[in-house]
Scaffold this motif. Structure first.
Motif, PDB file in Angstrom:
ATOM      1  N   THR A 150      53.549  45.390  53.783  1.00 48.98           N
ATOM      2  CA  THR A 150      54.256  44.132  53.529  1.00 48.98           C
ATOM      3  C   THR A 150      53.919  43.151  54.639  1.00 48.98           C
ATOM      4  O   THR A 150      54.006  43.475  55.828  1.00 48.98           O
ATOM      5  CB  THR A 150      55.777  44.344  53.468  1.00 48.98           C
ATOM      6  N   VAL A 151      53.503  41.951  54.261  1.00 48.45           N
ATOM      7  CA  VAL A 151      53.202  40.881  55.208  1.00 48.45           C
ATOM      8  C   VAL A 151      54.064  39.679  54.856  1.00 48.45           C
ATOM      9  O   VAL A 151      54.621  39.602  53.757  1.00 48.45           O
ATOM     10  CB  VAL A 151      51.702  40.512  55.194  1.00 48.45           C
ATOM     11  N   VAL A 252      51.561  43.137  50.112  1.00 47.43           N
ATOM     12  CA  VAL A 252      52.650  42.453  49.409  1.00 47.43           C
ATOM     13  C   VAL A 252      53.104  41.307  50.298  1.00 47.43           C
ATOM     14  O   VAL A 252      53.527  41.525  51.436  1.00 47.43           O
ATOM     15  CB  VAL A 252      53.835  43.399  49.138  1.00 47.43           C
ATOM     16  N   LEU A 253      52.999  40.076  49.802  1.00 50.11           N
ATOM     17  CA  LEU A 253      53.360  38.903  50.597  1.00 50.11           C
ATOM     18  C   LEU A 253      54.834  38.556  50.371  1.00 50.11           C
ATOM     19  O   LEU A 253      55.267  38.320  49.237  1.00 50.11           O
ATOM     20  CB  LEU A 253      52.489  37.704  50.225  1.00 50.11           C
ATOM     21  N   CYS A 254      55.608  38.514  51.459  1.00 49.09           N
ATOM     22  CA  CYS A 254      57.050  38.280  51.392  1.00 49.09           C
ATOM     23  C   CYS A 254      57.385  36.863  51.866  1.00 49.09           C
ATOM     24  O   CYS A 254      56.768  36.355  52.811  1.00 49.09           O
ATOM     25  CB  CYS A 254      57.783  39.301  52.260  1.00 49.09           C
ATOM     26  N   GLU A 281      43.954  38.223  53.608  1.00 53.72           N
ATOM     27  CA  GLU A 281      42.816  38.962  53.060  1.00 53.72           C
ATOM     28  C   GLU A 281      41.583  38.835  53.949  1.00 53.72           C
ATOM     29  O   GLU A 281      40.865  39.822  54.175  1.00 53.72           O
ATOM     30  CB  GLU A 281      42.518  38.478  51.637  1.00 53.72           C
ATOM     31  N   ASP A 282      41.330  37.633  54.471  1.00 58.78           N
ATOM     32  CA  ASP A 282      40.167  37.434  55.332  1.00 58.78           C
ATOM     33  C   ASP A 282      40.317  38.177  56.659  1.00 58.78           C
ATOM     34  O   ASP A 282      39.338  38.718  57.195  1.00 58.78           O
ATOM     35  CB  ASP A 282      39.952  35.943  55.601  1.00 58.78           C
ATOM     36  N   VAL A 292      46.031  40.801  48.349  1.00 58.18           N
ATOM     37  CA  VAL A 292      47.444  40.550  48.065  1.00 58.18           C
ATOM     38  C   VAL A 292      47.632  40.715  46.570  1.00 58.18           C
ATOM     39  O   VAL A 292      47.164  39.884  45.784  1.00 58.18           O
ATOM     40  CB  VAL A 292      47.862  39.139  48.514  1.00 58.18           C
ATOM     41  N   VAL A 293      48.280  41.789  46.154  1.00 56.45           N
ATOM     42  CA  VAL A 293      48.406  42.098  44.728  1.00 56.45           C
ATOM     43  C   VAL A 293      49.800  41.830  44.183  1.00 56.45           C
ATOM     44  O   VAL A 293      50.016  41.926  42.963  1.00 56.45           O
ATOM     45  CB  VAL A 293      48.016  43.562  44.441  1.00 56.45           C
ATOM     46  N   ALA A 294      50.756  41.495  45.061  1.00 59.05           N
ATOM     47  CA  ALA A 294      52.126  41.264  44.600  1.00 59.05           C
ATOM     48  C   ALA A 294      52.867  40.448  45.647  1.00 59.05           C
ATOM     49  O   ALA A 294      52.463  40.365  46.807  1.00 59.05           O
ATOM     50  CB  ALA A 294      52.839  42.586  44.349  1.00 59.05           C
TER      51      ALA A 294
END
Length: 339
Positions: A150-151, A252-254, A281-282, A292-294
């Motif tokens: 989680t990021v 997962v971007l929060c 991602e980079d 980032v898939v969700a």
């Protein structure tokens, strides 16, 4: 273990450690300490966590009814507020252990150390890292488990909560999943972990890698609790260290709905959501191709209609499934993460 949770003048909005423990930990909560809300109950403010009375201080509780006092506040900088001293002192005089996630170590406080020794109590400074940490070997990507990190767009956006909810729902769906705790609240809940924001910079990635390697062959999925944000002017270093140490397979971007600036650093506006995808991602790509898939978005401050709209807009911005993991189910996220 039966605990009292200290959250003076911060419950519930600024007591995320207290809420995390009440929501996920196995502790039996005897009471929450909050001078401003004494006489109320936890359920008056947060209906979906373990309920407990709110009292003014430790002196309102019976020694025989408690095993520990847990400091449930994580202020910026992790300092100890002297107004808490009487409660910690009383807890130790009761014979209770004290659990703290502060950067201020209770075991280094002469008064607390003496009282703990006198009353046979333990002082658990959760944020005190192990002495045997080393630099990373770059091997986290070799474990059998799928590593999901989680990021965040900022700090205090719910990365710990999202990690816990996804791991729990994955287990309930029949998957073999575990949480890799990297912060004080996650460590209190899971009972183990490395406090990444207290680790020497050179050892940050190694401290994460150590946990991944320890659990990587025991589970099919590891949900790594992220910290900070890559754009944060103070906490970006820990974010990068976790990202490279974990060598994740998916991200997962929060985010918090409506937040426009860095919390506590309001002169720094948040970039557009799409730019976070590229940034994370980079940055991950040289060590691990992690898309980032969700997305997960905190809508606690919104009414139902506004919350649903915020989720839909966030999913559109991400180009990926998104939800509020507390308000709604996580089925779409798990489908993207566990496929």
């Amino acid at each position: 273990m039966r605990v009292a949770i200290l959250a003076h003048e911060k419950f519930p909005d600024r007591a995320k450690t207290a809420l995390g423990v009440l929501r996920y930990a196995d502790y039996d909560a005897a009471a929450v300490l909050d001078r401003e809300s004494a006489g109320d109950r936890v359920s008056d403010y947060v209906p979906d966590v373990q309920d407990a009375p709110i009292v003014e201080g430790m002196a309102d509780l019976e020694a025989d009814d408690l095993d520990a006092l847990l400091i449930g506040i994580a202020p910026i900088g992790g300092d100890f507020d002297e107004s808490w001293r009487e409660d910690v002192r009383t807890a130790l005089e009761y014979g209770c252990d004290v659990i703290s996630g502060l950067h201020y170590f209770l075991e280094d406080d002469e008064e607390f150390a003496a009282l703990a020794a006198e009353n046979d109590c333990d002082l658990w400074d959760v944020r005190k890292p192990s002495d045997d940490l080393t630099v990373a070997d770059g091997v986290a990507g070799d474990v059998d488990a799928e590593v999901i990190l989680t990021v965040g767009t900022d700090c205090s956006v719910g990365k710990m909560t999202v990690s816990m909810e996804l791991a729990r729902d994955a287990r309930e769906a029949g998957y073999d999943a575990a949480v890799i705790p990297t912060g004080q609240t996650g460590i209190m809940i899971e009972g183990w972990g490395n406090p990444i924001d207290r680790v020497v910079s050179d050892f940050t990635a190694g401290a994460v890698e150590e946990m991944i390697v320890e659990k990587g062959d025991e589970y099919d999925y590891l949900f790594v609790e992220g910290q900070g944000s890559i754009v944060h002017p103070a906490y970006s270093a820990v974010t990068c260290g976790i990202l490279h140490g974990a060598m994740p397979d998916k991200l997962v971007l929060c985010h918090v709905a409506g937040r426009e600036a860095i919390h506590g650093y309001e002169s720094f506006p948040l970039p557009p959501i799409e730019s976070y995808v590229d940034l994370y991602e980079d940055l991950s790509a040289p060590v691990s191709e992690a898309p980032v898939v969700a997305g997960a978005i905190n809508t606690a401050h919104l009414e139902d209609e506004g919350a649903r709209q915020a989720v839909d807009e966030y999913a559109d911005d991400l180009g990926a499934p998104a939800t509020d993991v507390i308000r709604y189910d996580t089925d779409d996220l798990l489908e993207a993460l566990l496929e």
